[in-house]
Design a protein around this motif. Structure first.
Motif, PDB file in Angstrom:
ATOM      1  N   ARG A  28      -1.753 -51.603 -14.467  1.00 26.82           N
ATOM      2  CA  ARG A  28      -2.952 -51.804 -13.797  1.00 26.82           C
ATOM      3  C   ARG A  28      -2.860 -51.967 -12.091  1.00 26.82           C
ATOM      4  O   ARG A  28      -3.787 -51.766 -11.628  1.00 26.82           O
ATOM      5  CB  ARG A  28      -3.369 -53.067 -14.324  1.00 26.82           C
ATOM      6  CG  ARG A  28      -3.950 -53.300 -15.792  1.00 26.82           C
ATOM      7  CD  ARG A  28      -4.194 -51.904 -16.118  1.00 26.82           C
ATOM      8  NE  ARG A  28      -5.024 -52.022 -17.474  1.00 26.82           N
ATOM      9  CZ  ARG A  28      -4.556 -51.663 -18.732  1.00 26.82           C
ATOM     10  NH1 ARG A  28      -3.230 -51.177 -18.861  1.00 26.82           N
ATOM     11  NH2 ARG A  28      -5.252 -51.756 -19.867  1.00 26.82           N
ATOM     12  N   ASP A  33      -7.508 -44.968 -10.888  1.00 30.84           N
ATOM     13  CA  ASP A  33      -7.882 -45.191 -12.262  1.00 30.84           C
ATOM     14  C   ASP A  33      -8.092 -44.000 -13.106  1.00 30.84           C
ATOM     15  O   ASP A  33      -8.293 -42.888 -12.634  1.00 30.84           O
ATOM     16  CB  ASP A  33      -9.327 -46.039 -12.347  1.00 30.84           C
ATOM     17  CG  ASP A  33     -10.530 -45.416 -11.876  1.00 30.84           C
ATOM     18  OD1 ASP A  33     -11.001 -44.669 -12.395  1.00 30.84           O
ATOM     19  OD2 ASP A  33     -10.665 -45.467 -10.596  1.00 30.84           O
ATOM     20  N   LYS A  52     -15.891 -45.178 -17.008  1.00 31.49           N
ATOM     21  CA  LYS A  52     -15.086 -46.445 -17.132  1.00 31.49           C
ATOM     22  C   LYS A  52     -15.502 -47.395 -18.082  1.00 31.49           C
ATOM     23  O   LYS A  52     -14.856 -48.181 -18.746  1.00 31.49           O
ATOM     24  CB  LYS A  52     -15.101 -47.114 -15.715  1.00 31.49           C
ATOM     25  CG  LYS A  52     -14.099 -46.459 -14.629  1.00 31.49           C
ATOM     26  CD  LYS A  52     -14.008 -47.015 -13.434  1.00 31.49           C
ATOM     27  CE  LYS A  52     -13.334 -48.244 -13.321  1.00 31.49           C
ATOM     28  NZ  LYS A  52     -13.183 -48.921 -12.069  1.00 31.49           N
ATOM     29  N   GLU A  53     -16.728 -47.304 -18.224  1.00 27.96           N
ATOM     30  CA  GLU A  53     -17.522 -48.286 -19.152  1.00 27.96           C
ATOM     31  C   GLU A  53     -17.117 -47.823 -20.801  1.00 27.96           C
ATOM     32  O   GLU A  53     -16.981 -48.882 -21.490  1.00 27.96           O
ATOM     33  CB  GLU A  53     -19.051 -48.346 -19.026  1.00 27.96           C
ATOM     34  CG  GLU A  53     -19.904 -49.456 -19.716  1.00 27.96           C
ATOM     35  CD  GLU A  53     -19.463 -50.829 -19.262  1.00 27.96           C
ATOM     36  OE1 GLU A  53     -19.776 -51.818 -20.141  1.00 27.96           O
ATOM     37  OE2 GLU A  53     -19.353 -50.931 -18.153  1.00 27.96           O
ATOM     38  N   ASN A  58     -13.987 -51.561 -17.488  1.00 38.10           N
ATOM     39  CA  ASN A  58     -14.712 -52.357 -16.543  1.00 38.10           C
ATOM     40  C   ASN A  58     -14.709 -53.894 -17.046  1.00 38.10           C
ATOM     41  O   ASN A  58     -14.979 -54.769 -16.199  1.00 38.10           O
ATOM     42  CB  ASN A  58     -16.253 -52.036 -16.514  1.00 38.10           C
ATOM     43  CG  ASN A  58     -16.609 -50.731 -15.727  1.00 38.10           C
ATOM     44  OD1 ASN A  58     -15.976 -50.509 -14.726  1.00 38.10           O
ATOM     45  ND2 ASN A  58     -17.587 -50.104 -16.069  1.00 38.10           N
ATOM     46  N   ASP A  59     -13.903 -54.198 -18.091  1.00 42.86           N
ATOM     47  CA  ASP A  59     -13.504 -55.308 -18.715  1.00 42.86           C
ATOM     48  C   ASP A  59     -12.702 -56.015 -17.872  1.00 42.86           C
ATOM     49  O   ASP A  59     -11.917 -55.298 -17.245  1.00 42.86           O
ATOM     50  CB  ASP A  59     -13.381 -55.181 -20.236  1.00 42.86           C
ATOM     51  CG  ASP A  59     -14.180 -54.679 -21.151  1.00 42.86           C
ATOM     52  OD1 ASP A  59     -15.574 -54.835 -20.844  1.00 42.86           O
ATOM     53  OD2 ASP A  59     -13.861 -54.195 -22.200  1.00 42.86           O
ATOM     54  N   SER A  60     -12.916 -57.416 -17.863  1.00 38.62           N
ATOM     55  CA  SER A  60     -11.775 -58.006 -17.085  1.00 38.62           C
ATOM     56  C   SER A  60     -10.146 -57.893 -17.687  1.00 38.62           C
ATOM     57  O   SER A  60     -10.284 -57.231 -18.742  1.00 38.62           O
ATOM     58  CB  SER A  60     -11.808 -59.679 -17.341  1.00 38.62           C
ATOM     59  OG  SER A  60     -11.817 -60.102 -18.594  1.00 38.62           O
ATOM     60  N   MET A  61      -9.296 -58.040 -16.928  1.00 36.98           N
ATOM     61  CA  MET A  61      -7.719 -57.787 -17.322  1.00 36.98           C
ATOM     62  C   MET A  61      -7.582 -58.861 -18.504  1.00 36.98           C
ATOM     63  O   MET A  61      -6.781 -58.414 -19.500  1.00 36.98           O
ATOM     64  CB  MET A  61      -7.174 -58.420 -16.125  1.00 36.98           C
ATOM     65  CG  MET A  61      -7.040 -57.431 -14.976  1.00 36.98           C
ATOM     66  SD  MET A  61      -6.114 -55.947 -15.051  1.00 36.98           S
ATOM     67  CE  MET A  61      -4.577 -56.422 -14.822  1.00 36.98           C
ATOM     68  N   ILE A  62      -8.301 -59.919 -18.551  1.00 30.21           N
ATOM     69  CA  ILE A  62      -7.758 -60.697 -19.767  1.00 30.21           C
ATOM     70  C   ILE A  62      -8.387 -60.113 -21.108  1.00 30.21           C
ATOM     71  O   ILE A  62      -7.600 -60.114 -21.852  1.00 30.21           O
ATOM     72  CB  ILE A  62      -8.086 -62.148 -19.555  1.00 30.21           C
ATOM     73  CG1 ILE A  62      -7.299 -63.040 -18.424  1.00 30.21           C
ATOM     74  CG2 ILE A  62      -8.214 -62.992 -20.839  1.00 30.21           C
ATOM     75  CD1 ILE A  62      -7.941 -64.228 -17.926  1.00 30.21           C
ATOM     76  N   VAL A  63      -9.681 -59.764 -21.016  1.00 31.87           N
ATOM     77  CA  VAL A  63     -10.292 -58.948 -22.109  1.00 31.87           C
ATOM     78  C   VAL A  63      -9.399 -57.828 -22.431  1.00 31.87           C
ATOM     79  O   VAL A  63      -9.114 -57.612 -23.794  1.00 31.87           O
ATOM     80  CB  VAL A  63     -11.547 -58.665 -21.697  1.00 31.87           C
ATOM     81  CG1 VAL A  63     -12.311 -57.846 -22.884  1.00 31.87           C
ATOM     82  CG2 VAL A  63     -12.510 -59.935 -21.561  1.00 31.87           C
ATOM     83  N   GLN A  64      -9.109 -56.884 -21.544  1.00 31.22           N
ATOM     84  CA  GLN A  64      -8.344 -55.847 -21.962  1.00 31.22           C
ATOM     85  C   GLN A  64      -7.109 -56.037 -22.400  1.00 31.22           C
ATOM     86  O   GLN A  64      -6.442 -55.401 -23.307  1.00 31.22           O
ATOM     87  CB  GLN A  64      -7.908 -54.959 -20.525  1.00 31.22           C
ATOM     88  CG  GLN A  64      -9.299 -54.334 -20.047  1.00 31.22           C
ATOM     89  CD  GLN A  64      -9.064 -53.372 -18.767  1.00 31.22           C
ATOM     90  OE1 GLN A  64      -8.037 -52.665 -18.868  1.00 31.22           O
ATOM     91  NE2 GLN A  64      -9.723 -53.676 -17.817  1.00 31.22           N
TER      92      GLN A  64
END
Length: 319
Positions: A28, A33, A52-53, A58-64
């Protein structure tokens, strides 16, 4: 032994978790990208944002990362952005090629270095011993990419004896496949060959100075029998340790060799994925190689017991 194997397999979980976190963060922070690389420099900002969507970037790093871990738990390595295929499918396609190259390089290293190490140890201080020592130091020091390019320049460009790149076509002869395999195998085997030679020599010297070796010689046992039956057998355990580490390193370290010779294996797949910013392929490949690394080390530990039944797994490594 079964208890030891189960314990090592359980220890695989935190190891893979650490690897997953490290490779996720590293991929990351690489500039660029996947959406921009896939659409090219002429793509508009809206097109890039839309892609990207779709890819979930486009999700946060935590969600990914949560989605990534959830896939690993379900043994799903994800789908490649660039190849539009399952990462596991890509690995299954490429890994046999890397395995062929690794096995050939490993076998070549063993066939040359083990006899060289034994001969150097039995003739300590001789000209032959010094020659093997200098050669092994040269093998450890030489950059792999430089050696590969020099071999291509000599045997492919200048002499025209061997092909420079690829692994041959499926319909070609067996010699064509072997010819494509020779140069990358030699290149990849250089470092493990030097390491095997040095560790074999050191281990043999330690064993040959033991009292039971001296006693066997005093009884009139032939030099060859003493060296191979009593000496090499008891010097084998350190060699097994290096063998386990080297074959793991060969599997994971074939990136440069495969890139130089355009060998379609895991190493080239990872390089292509990095260039395309295909995070999913990089993550899946690293996790796959990490699992192999741990399993190979486990096999080596089990072989310790076969070679030396006196080893206790309850005491080994404080376990």
């Amino acid at each position: 032994m079964l208890k030891f194997i189960i314990k090592r397999l359980i220890n695989l979980i935190p190891t893979l978790l650490i690897v997953a976190v490290i490779v996720f963060v590293i991929t990351r922070i690489i500039p660029g990208d996947p959406a921009s690389v896939m659409l090219g420099p002429q793509a508009s900002a809206s097109d890039i944002h839309r892609l990207k969507e779709q890819l979930g970037l486009n999700d946060s790093m935590i969600v990914q990362f949560i989605h990534y871990l959830n896939g690993l738990i379900h043994l799903d390595l994800g789908e490649s952005f660039a190849y539009k295929q399952s990462v596991l499918t890509l690995i299954i396609e490429r890994f046999p090629n890397t395995l062929i190259l690794t096995i050939c390089a490993f076998a070549f290293a063993l066939l040359i270095s083990i006899p060289a190490g034994v001969i150097a140890a039995t003739r300590k201080g001789s000209l032959l011993d010094y020659a093997f020592t200098v050669t092994s130091l040269f093998g450890i020091s030489i950059p792999v990419f430089w050696l590969g390019l020099m071999l291509v320049l000599l045997f492919s460009v200048t002499l025209g004896w061997l092909p420079a790149t690829g692994m041959g076509e499926a319909g070609e002869s067996m010699w064509s496949f072997i010819a494509h395999l020779i140069l990358p195998s030699i290149t990849l085997s250089t470092i493990p060959m030097a390491n095997f030679s040095r560790i074999t020599r050191a281990s043999m010297l330690e064993v040959m100075n033991q009292d039971y070796i001296t006693a066997a010689k005093a009884k009139g046992v032939s030099r060859f029998f003493v060296t191979m039956k009593h000496g090499f057998k008891n010097a084998l355990t350190p060699i097994l340790t290096v063998a386990g580490m080297e074959i793991s390193s060969l599997l994971g370290g074939a990136v440069l060799t495969e890139t130089i010779f355009s060998w379609p294996g895991m190493g080239q797949l990872v390089v292509e994925a990095i260039n395309k910013r295909d995070y999913i392929v990089v993550q899946g490949s690293v996790i796959f190689l990490a699992v192999l690394y741990v399993l190979i080390n486990l096999i080596v530990d089990v072989l310790y017991k076969v070679v030396n039944p006196k080893i206790s797994y309850d005491q080994k490594g404080g376990e």
